[in-house]
Design a protein around this motif. Structure first.
Motif, PDB file in Angstrom:
ATOM      1  N   SER A   1      33.222  36.422  91.791  1.00  0.00           N
ATOM      2  CA  SER A   1      32.801  37.769  92.148  1.00  0.00           C
ATOM      3  C   SER A   1      31.618  37.731  93.111  1.00  0.00           C
ATOM      4  O   SER A   1      31.484  38.599  93.970  1.00  0.00           O
ATOM      5  CB  SER A   1      32.456  38.582  90.907  1.00  0.00           C
ATOM      6  OG  SER A   1      31.380  37.998  90.248  1.00  0.00           O
ATOM      7  N   GLU A   2      30.777  36.696  93.010  1.00  0.00           N
ATOM      8  CA  GLU A   2      29.687  36.566  93.980  1.00  0.00           C
ATOM      9  C   GLU A   2      30.270  36.375  95.379  1.00  0.00           C
ATOM     10  O   GLU A   2      29.773  36.942  96.342  1.00  0.00           O
ATOM     11  CB  GLU A   2      28.794  35.368  93.634  1.00  0.00           C
ATOM     12  CG  GLU A   2      28.021  35.548  92.343  1.00  0.00           C
ATOM     13  CD  GLU A   2      26.522  35.735  92.572  1.00  0.00           C
ATOM     14  OE1 GLU A   2      25.912  34.844  93.153  1.00  0.00           O
ATOM     15  OE2 GLU A   2      25.994  36.776  92.165  1.00  0.00           O
ATOM     16  N   GLN A   3      31.331  35.584  95.475  1.00  0.00           N
ATOM     17  CA  GLN A   3      31.990  35.380  96.767  1.00  0.00           C
ATOM     18  C   GLN A   3      32.513  36.695  97.333  1.00  0.00           C
ATOM     19  O   GLN A   3      32.372  36.978  98.516  1.00  0.00           O
ATOM     20  CB  GLN A   3      33.155  34.382  96.627  1.00  0.00           C
ATOM     21  CG  GLN A   3      32.736  32.915  96.648  1.00  0.00           C
ATOM     22  CD  GLN A   3      31.945  32.567  97.901  1.00  0.00           C
ATOM     23  OE1 GLN A   3      32.212  33.084  98.980  1.00  0.00           O
ATOM     24  NE2 GLN A   3      30.953  31.703  97.754  1.00  0.00           N
ATOM     25  N   ILE A   4      33.115  37.497  96.435  1.00  0.00           N
ATOM     26  CA  ILE A   4      33.650  38.790  96.887  1.00  0.00           C
ATOM     27  C   ILE A   4      32.524  39.687  97.398  1.00  0.00           C
ATOM     28  O   ILE A   4      32.646  40.339  98.430  1.00  0.00           O
ATOM     29  CB  ILE A   4      34.414  39.481  95.734  1.00  0.00           C
ATOM     30  CG1 ILE A   4      35.666  38.669  95.401  1.00  0.00           C
ATOM     31  CG2 ILE A   4      34.781  40.900  96.102  1.00  0.00           C
ATOM     32  CD1 ILE A   4      36.374  39.103  94.152  1.00  0.00           C
ATOM     33  N   LEU A   5      31.411  39.668  96.675  1.00  0.00           N
ATOM     34  CA  LEU A   5      30.271  40.483  97.090  1.00  0.00           C
ATOM     35  C   LEU A   5      29.779  40.070  98.481  1.00  0.00           C
ATOM     36  O   LEU A   5      29.531  40.915  99.339  1.00  0.00           O
ATOM     37  CB  LEU A   5      29.124  40.340  96.090  1.00  0.00           C
ATOM     38  CG  LEU A   5      29.315  40.985  94.718  1.00  0.00           C
ATOM     39  CD1 LEU A   5      28.092  40.756  93.846  1.00  0.00           C
ATOM     40  CD2 LEU A   5      29.602  42.471  94.849  1.00  0.00           C
ATOM     41  N   LEU A   6      29.672  38.762  98.683  1.00  0.00           N
ATOM     42  CA  LEU A   6      29.169  38.289  99.972  1.00  0.00           C
ATOM     43  C   LEU A   6      30.128  38.626 101.101  1.00  0.00           C
ATOM     44  O   LEU A   6      29.709  38.997 102.195  1.00  0.00           O
ATOM     45  CB  LEU A   6      28.935  36.771  99.922  1.00  0.00           C
ATOM     46  CG  LEU A   6      27.723  36.369  99.090  1.00  0.00           C
ATOM     47  CD1 LEU A   6      27.700  34.884  98.857  1.00  0.00           C
ATOM     48  CD2 LEU A   6      26.439  36.811  99.776  1.00  0.00           C
ATOM     49  N   LYS A   7      31.411  38.537 100.808  1.00  0.00           N
ATOM     50  CA  LYS A   7      32.404  38.863 101.823  1.00  0.00           C
ATOM     51  C   LYS A   7      32.279  40.356 102.179  1.00  0.00           C
ATOM     52  O   LYS A   7      32.299  40.724 103.346  1.00  0.00           O
ATOM     53  CB  LYS A   7      33.800  38.549 101.282  1.00  0.00           C
ATOM     54  CG  LYS A   7      34.862  38.553 102.347  1.00  0.00           C
ATOM     55  CD  LYS A   7      36.113  37.827 101.869  1.00  0.00           C
ATOM     56  CE  LYS A   7      37.294  38.128 102.772  1.00  0.00           C
ATOM     57  NZ  LYS A   7      37.919  39.440 102.519  1.00  0.00           N
TER      58      LYS A   7
ATOM     59  N   ASN B   1      30.059  44.747 105.989  1.00  0.00           N
ATOM     60  CA  ASN B   1      29.332  46.017 105.960  1.00  0.00           C
ATOM     61  C   ASN B   1      30.076  47.065 105.118  1.00  0.00           C
ATOM     62  O   ASN B   1      30.215  48.222 105.497  1.00  0.00           O
ATOM     63  CB  ASN B   1      29.120  46.522 107.397  1.00  0.00           C
ATOM     64  CG  ASN B   1      28.136  47.675 107.467  1.00  0.00           C
ATOM     65  OD1 ASN B   1      27.606  48.111 106.436  1.00  0.00           O
ATOM     66  ND2 ASN B   1      27.909  48.185 108.663  1.00  0.00           N
ATOM     67  N   ASP B   2      30.566  46.629 103.960  1.00  0.00           N
ATOM     68  CA  ASP B   2      31.312  47.514 103.072  1.00  0.00           C
ATOM     69  C   ASP B   2      30.329  48.247 102.151  1.00  0.00           C
ATOM     70  O   ASP B   2      29.648  47.631 101.334  1.00  0.00           O
ATOM     71  CB  ASP B   2      32.279  46.634 102.248  1.00  0.00           C
ATOM     72  CG  ASP B   2      33.087  47.446 101.255  1.00  0.00           C
ATOM     73  OD1 ASP B   2      32.640  48.528 100.857  1.00  0.00           O
ATOM     74  OD2 ASP B   2      34.163  46.974 100.868  1.00  0.00           O
ATOM     75  N   SER B   3      30.265  49.585 102.309  1.00  0.00           N
ATOM     76  CA  SER B   3      29.187  50.308 101.622  1.00  0.00           C
ATOM     77  C   SER B   3      29.320  50.254 100.090  1.00  0.00           C
ATOM     78  O   SER B   3      28.326  50.266  99.380  1.00  0.00           O
ATOM     79  CB  SER B   3      29.113  51.750 102.114  1.00  0.00           C
ATOM     80  OG  SER B   3      30.293  52.422 101.801  1.00  0.00           O
ATOM     81  N   LYS B   4      30.550  50.166  99.589  1.00  0.00           N
ATOM     82  CA  LYS B   4      30.740  50.093  98.128  1.00  0.00           C
ATOM     83  C   LYS B   4      30.122  48.807  97.579  1.00  0.00           C
ATOM     84  O   LYS B   4      29.427  48.812  96.562  1.00  0.00           O
ATOM     85  CB  LYS B   4      32.231  50.110  97.799  1.00  0.00           C
ATOM     86  CG  LYS B   4      32.872  51.442  98.062  1.00  0.00           C
ATOM     87  CD  LYS B   4      33.597  51.940  96.807  1.00  0.00           C
ATOM     88  CE  LYS B   4      33.916  53.417  96.929  1.00  0.00           C
ATOM     89  NZ  LYS B   4      34.715  53.725  98.144  1.00  0.00           N
ATOM     90  N   ILE B   5      30.404  47.704  98.292  1.00  0.00           N
ATOM     91  CA  ILE B   5      29.880  46.411  97.858  1.00  0.00           C
ATOM     92  C   ILE B   5      28.356  46.388  97.991  1.00  0.00           C
ATOM     93  O   ILE B   5      27.644  45.925  97.095  1.00  0.00           O
ATOM     94  CB  ILE B   5      30.497  45.280  98.723  1.00  0.00           C
ATOM     95  CG1 ILE B   5      32.024  45.240  98.564  1.00  0.00           C
ATOM     96  CG2 ILE B   5      29.853  43.941  98.395  1.00  0.00           C
ATOM     97  CD1 ILE B   5      32.523  44.621  97.297  1.00  0.00           C
ATOM     98  N   ILE B   6      27.870  46.915  99.111  1.00  0.00           N
ATOM     99  CA  ILE B   6      26.422  46.941  99.322  1.00  0.00           C
ATOM    100  C   ILE B   6      25.740  47.733  98.203  1.00  0.00           C
ATOM    101  O   ILE B   6      24.684  47.362  97.707  1.00  0.00           O
ATOM    102  CB  ILE B   6      26.102  47.517 100.719  1.00  0.00           C
ATOM    103  CG1 ILE B   6      26.494  46.485 101.774  1.00  0.00           C
ATOM    104  CG2 ILE B   6      24.632  47.879 100.844  1.00  0.00           C
ATOM    105  CD1 ILE B   6      26.382  46.941 103.198  1.00  0.00           C
ATOM    106  N   GLU B   7      26.406  48.800  97.778  1.00  0.00           N
ATOM    107  CA  GLU B   7      25.857  49.601  96.679  1.00  0.00           C
ATOM    108  C   GLU B   7      25.724  48.753  95.405  1.00  0.00           C
ATOM    109  O   GLU B   7      24.725  48.838  94.692  1.00  0.00           O
ATOM    110  CB  GLU B   7      26.780  50.791  96.432  1.00  0.00           C
ATOM    111  CG  GLU B   7      26.097  51.931  95.737  1.00  0.00           C
ATOM    112  CD  GLU B   7      27.041  53.124  95.558  1.00  0.00           C
ATOM    113  OE1 GLU B   7      27.672  53.529  96.547  1.00  0.00           O
ATOM    114  OE2 GLU B   7      27.137  53.597  94.425  1.00  0.00           O
ATOM    115  N   ILE B   8      26.742  47.922  95.145  1.00  0.00           N
ATOM    116  CA  ILE B   8      26.693  47.084  93.933  1.00  0.00           C
ATOM    117  C   ILE B   8      25.520  46.096  94.015  1.00  0.00           C
ATOM    118  O   ILE B   8      24.735  45.969  93.071  1.00  0.00           O
ATOM    119  CB  ILE B   8      28.022  46.300  93.762  1.00  0.00           C
ATOM    120  CG1 ILE B   8      29.174  47.286  93.541  1.00  0.00           C
ATOM    121  CG2 ILE B   8      27.927  45.317  92.592  1.00  0.00           C
ATOM    122  CD1 ILE B   8      30.539  46.643  93.526  1.00  0.00           C
ATOM    123  N   ILE B   9      25.391  45.432  95.177  1.00  0.00           N
ATOM    124  CA  ILE B   9      24.291  44.475  95.317  1.00  0.00           C
ATOM    125  C   ILE B   9      22.942  45.199  95.188  1.00  0.00           C
ATOM    126  O   ILE B   9      22.017  44.715  94.553  1.00  0.00           O
ATOM    127  CB  ILE B   9      24.360  43.740  96.675  1.00  0.00           C
ATOM    128  CG1 ILE B   9      25.747  43.103  96.866  1.00  0.00           C
ATOM    129  CG2 ILE B   9      23.288  42.663  96.762  1.00  0.00           C
ATOM    130  CD1 ILE B   9      25.917  42.376  98.182  1.00  0.00           C
TER     131      ILE B   9
END
Lengths: 368, 188
Positions: free
Chosen positions: B6-12, B17-25
């Motif tokens: 899941s860390e890999q997915i977050l970094l990808k 510049n995916d705002s949903k992922i950025i929100e999670i981080i």
């Protein structure tokens, strides 16, 4: 022109948009002419720089949007009430008794003092001048104005009571201005720097806070999805540079930029609703937004001190939230959502102004 | 294994510049960085600036082909923020040796050097763009940042056809390039 053609060719080469034959020809050309070779290298690097730069800009935008979103959902917070709750409870338990005694003594003294103050205090109004445009227009019939602005939406045979500036807080057509800008008028026509006019009505007025909410009621108005500026809820930083946009040349339709700095955390005589700003404001600036360098609205410009140069006061922006809450309390059907996304942070001033000025309007208030 | 994935997915997601992922981080990391900055002479605005800068540094790292993150995302962000904040404190002369260090950190000096270099490049580009004047600036920004196509741009700016807009864009680009390299080569 030749330079442009060459550049276009190079871009096609870099982006791999040539067919095999052309590509082979161009590569041969590169080998033969060192200048062209150099240009290809240079341009590739330059395009990468632009690409990185854009990616960085877009990332910053996303970060700011996410930040504002999480703030508004209270997932993160910036020093507004909730984070300090624990501390407050702790101190309350510790100093309960002392507080009770202090409250009684304090209460008694407060009554005495307020009595004395009420008796002796001079009237503030003598020293403060509201920045609303108290124009001679009052007596002028609208027919005269019609000659100036042919397509004016101001109905005929009404008297313009007062005016000033206002700005959007919700892209669906809600604006905030000062209560003294609209006085006791019920309707207004607002116009922006381009001269676009919209009809609006005074939806709410809070005389104590000196704020009023206008609602655009005009079929020509198309809602704006995201306003560029957000609104600051927490405390202000002394010395922070601020700027405003407004219509000091009322009734001339020309938006004017002005800068200053935050010089006091409270307003005239310690008024905690407002703050003090060092800035030379004029009549007509009333109701304009006060923004900081990040493009956050920190207040609504309202009054200036008469006997001191450049001492201006603004109503802190958290009062806008309070006024909107009051409206919602009064009328359940009203849906106002104060804009909370900010796309100005990091932009230079010229660019910020360009983005903000379309949402700052001149107000002409009238009664039917 | 699952956590790593899941860390890999977050970094990808961050790299895209995916705002949903950025929100999670953001959700996972912001609060701890904020309290770190606040506990060390910083303000809410400082916390926001420093945290966002660390996200940008992580983004830049995630973009490189040879990218491997040898630690967890939160360790990386914390290490970057700590370094950035130390530097900021030194700049304003408030440096204290007793900077809280409650979490493990990794060495991020090399990454930060790259980050500072890129930041300097961006400043040059920003400056070149703003001295370009209008409508060049807006035209190029529309094309390169907002990713509008020539048709949209020619309508927006009122060119008679997209070919004219395109020629204008190239002219602007050449001016920008000149301005950029004039500054860039001094910097080298």
């Amino acid at each position: 022109m030749d330079d442009i053609l060459l550049l276009q060719t190079i871009e096609r080469y870099i982006h791999n948009k040539m067919d095999a034959e052309e590509r082979a020809f161009f590569e041969q050309h590169r080998k033969n002419v060192p200048e062209v070779d150099q240009l290809v290298v240079e341009h590739t690097m330059f395009l990468n720089q632009i690409e990185d730069f854009s990616a960085n800009k877009n990332l910053k935008r996303t970060l700011n949007e996410v930040h504002s979103k999480l703030l508004s959902e209270s997932v993160i917070n910036e020093g507004v009430v909730s984070s300090s709750n624990a501390k407050v409870i702790f101190f309350w338990n510790k100093y309960k008794k002392v507080t009770a005694i202090a409250a009684v003594v304090g209460g008694a003294i407060a009554f005495m003092i307020s009595g004395l103050v009420a008796y002796f205090a001079p009237q503030n109004q003598q020293y403060l001048s509201q920045l609303g445009a108290k124009v001679e227009l009052q007596e002028r019939k609208i027919t005269a104005l019609n000659n100036e602005i042919k397509t004016s939406k101001i109905p005929e045979n009404v008297v313009i009571k007062s005016g000033g500036s206002a700005f959007l807080i919700d892209g669906n057509g809600y604006l905030v201005t000062n209560a003294h800008v609209v006085e006791d008028a019920t309707f207004a026509v607002i116009s922006n720097n381009d001269g676009k006019e919209f009809k609006a009505k005074v939806a709410f007025k809070d005389i104590n806070r000196d704020l009023a909410i206008l609602k655009i009621e005009d079929e020509d108005y198309s809602p704006i999805k995201n306003l560029p500026y957000s609104f600051r809820k927490n405390n202000l930083d002394l010395g922070e540079e601020v700027y405003t946009l407004g219509y000091p040349n009322f009734p001339r339709n020309e938006v004017v930029y002005n800068i200053g700095y935050l010089s006091g955390e409270t307003g005239y005589n310690g008024d905690s609703l407002s703050c003090q700003i060092q800035m030379n404001a004029n009549h007509g600036n009333s109701g304009g937004p006060v923004l900081n360098k990040n493009g956050e609205v920190i207040g609504v410009l309202s009054t200036k001190q008469l006997k001191a140069d450049g001492v201006t006061f603004a109503i802190k922006s958290k009062n806008i939230y309070k006024v909107v809450d009051e409206i919602k309390k009064k009328d359940q059907d009203v849906r106002i959502k104060i804009n909370n996304t900010n796309s100005l942070k990091g932009d230079n001033r010229v660019h910020q102004i360009k983005n903000v000025k379309d949402y700052v309007y001149m107000v002409k208030a009238y009664t039917k | 294994m699952k956590a790593e994935l899941s860390e890999q997915i977050l970094l990808k997601g961050l790299a895209e510049n995916d705002s949903k992922i950025i929100e999670i981080i953001y959700k996972n990391n912001f609060a701890s960085i904020q309290s770190f900055i606040l506990n060390n002479n910083g303000s809410y605005d400082d916390a926001r600036d420093i945290f966002q800068e660390s996200m940008i540094a992580l983004y830049e790292k995630a973009q490189t082909d040879s990218f491997v993150l040898t630690c967890k995302i939160n360790t990386y962000i914390y290490s970057i923020c700590r370094r950035l904040w130390l530097k900021r404190l030194q700049q304003i002369g408030k440096y204290s040796n007793q900077l809280d260090n409650l979490e493990e950190t990794i060495s991020v000096e090399d990454d930060l050097d790259i980050h500072y270099k890129r930041d300097a490049d961006f400043k040059i580009m920003e400056h070149a763009l703003s001295s370009l004047g209008e409508p060049c600036r807006s035209l190029l920004e529309g094309f390169y940042i907002k990713k509008m196509d020539m048709q949209q741009l020619s309508e927006l700016f009122g060119y008679t056809n997209s070919d004219n807009a395109k020629t204008q864009k190239y002219k602007c680009l050449m001016r920008l390039k000149k301005l950029f390299f004039a500054q860039y080569n001094i910097g080298e």
